[in-house]
Design an enzyme around this catalytic site. Structure first.
Site: not given
Ligand SMILES: *Cc1c(COP(=O)(O)O)cnc(C)c1O
Length: 359
Positions: A102, A171, A195
């Protein structure tokens, strides 16, 4: 309904109590005489919900008053663009830690707007370790430092917050609300909801006020934090159902003892699972012990020809979505806040029995 445990990395399981509460009020929300999906985001019922959910999130995370909380769309991936657009503020370089899949994507997007100074690169160790912070090469001219506290795919998680003099951007998609953090150390925190918060379609952005308002020119108006902030995340129609569901999750978290309570449970869940993996030669996890994720636990079977059978038998035993990411292989158990300790116990029992039969 089956009592299955869902280990999906995202969209991930929601607390059962929250799903039941939403089911009970699905057709008839508050005084609205309609479903929460069917009412105006500008009406009294939704406005009240929006305010309360923000306040609950502020309470849970201890968000200081000089931070705005935005409820946006576009996922964490839209923030890969919005962060440079809003935070460069006249500079042309930003620093990024490359610790996984990511962060790599965030870097690729930032390169469309500025020079990227990569401060550390874990691709050299296949995202299983993080170079000591004292070795990071942070460019002092950088507009900000971006990092990914938990890399969801490799299961690599920071156990500290980097201390820097430039705005710190995180993030937190797969770790937000899993343990206490000091929000005042950050410039921007963002997270896709699917999530550890709620259904997909909602992105939480927590941004320090003084960083808002100096956006790169000629960018989409929706990508300006100022537009979103001055309109209370309602410049256009927000993702109302996901926002409502997130609010119900925040209430559930408060009942469960907040992030402090969650952190204790999460640590114990993760430790239990890693110790079963470490005690066996049948399963393994390659991540440096210090940086093992509390949220995403990848594990490899010594004999990968058993992967398919493992997944089939796990599904029969009501243990869902354990297939690892294709870049890592093997299995991955995502054990976010909503996964109860009983789910870990069920997984461990299954793993031990499977090992006994096939080792
Ligand atoms: C899932 C994930 C993303 C991507 O989120 P989208 O909401 O699909 O854009 C980004 N970063 C991390 C750490 C993630 O876990």
């Amino acid at each position: 309904m089956s009592q299955a445990y869902n280990f999906s990395a995202g969209p991930a399981m929601l607390p059962r109590e929250v799903l039941e509460k939403m089911q009970s009020e699905l057709l008839d929300y508050g005084k609205a005489k309609a479903s929460v999906m069917e009412i105006s985001h500008r009406g009294a019922d939704f406005m009240e919900l929006a305010q309360k959910s923000e306040q609950d999130l502020r309470d849970l995370m201890g968000i200081p008053n000089n931070f705005k909380v935005l409820f946006l769309q576009g996922g964490a991936s839209a923030q890969f663009s919005m962060v440079p657009i809003n935070l460069l503020r006249g500079k042309n370089i930003a620093s990024y830690a490359h610790t996984g899949h990511w962060s790599k994507k965030a870097i690729a997007e930032a390169k469309r707007y500025c020079d990227v100074n990569v401060v550390t690169d874990s691709s050299e160790n296949k995202y299983t370790d993080i170079d000591d912070f004292s070795n990071w090469n942070i460019d002092a001219n950088s507009a900000y430092l971006h990092y990914t506290p938990n890399e969801t795919i490799a299961g690599l998680e920071f156990d500290y917050t980097p201390e820097v003099d430039i705005p710190l951007v995180a993030d937190m998609s797969s770790t937000i609300l899993s343990r206490p953090i000091d929000v005042s150390k950050y410039g921007v925190i963002y997270a896709g909801a699917q999530k550890n918060i709620g259904p997909a379609g909602l992105t939480i952005v927590i941004v320090r006020e003084d960083l808002i308002g100096k956006v790169v020119e000629n960018q989409p108006i929706l990508f300006n934090y100022e537009t979103q902030s001055t309109n209370d995340s309602m410049y256009n129609t927000p993702s109302t159902f996901a926002w409502y569901a997130a609010g119900r999750v925040f209430e559930w978290l408060k009942e469960k003892g907040g992030v402090e309570g969650m952190a204790k449970i999460n640590q114990s869940k993760a430790q239990k699972l890693y110790s079963v993996i470490d005690e066996s030669d049948f399963y393994s996890n390659p991540v440096a012990v210090k940086y093992r994720s509390w949220m995403n636990v990848p594990f490899i079977l010594a004999d990968d020809s058993l992967d398919k059978l493992f997944l089939e038998k796990a599904y029969e035993a009501n243990l869902l979505a354990l297939k690892g990411h294709r870049s890592v292989g093997g299995m991955r158990a995502s054990i976010y806040n909503a996964m109860p300790e009983s789910g870990i116990d069920a997984l461990i029992n299954f793993m031990k029995a499977f090992e006994k039969e096939h080792a």
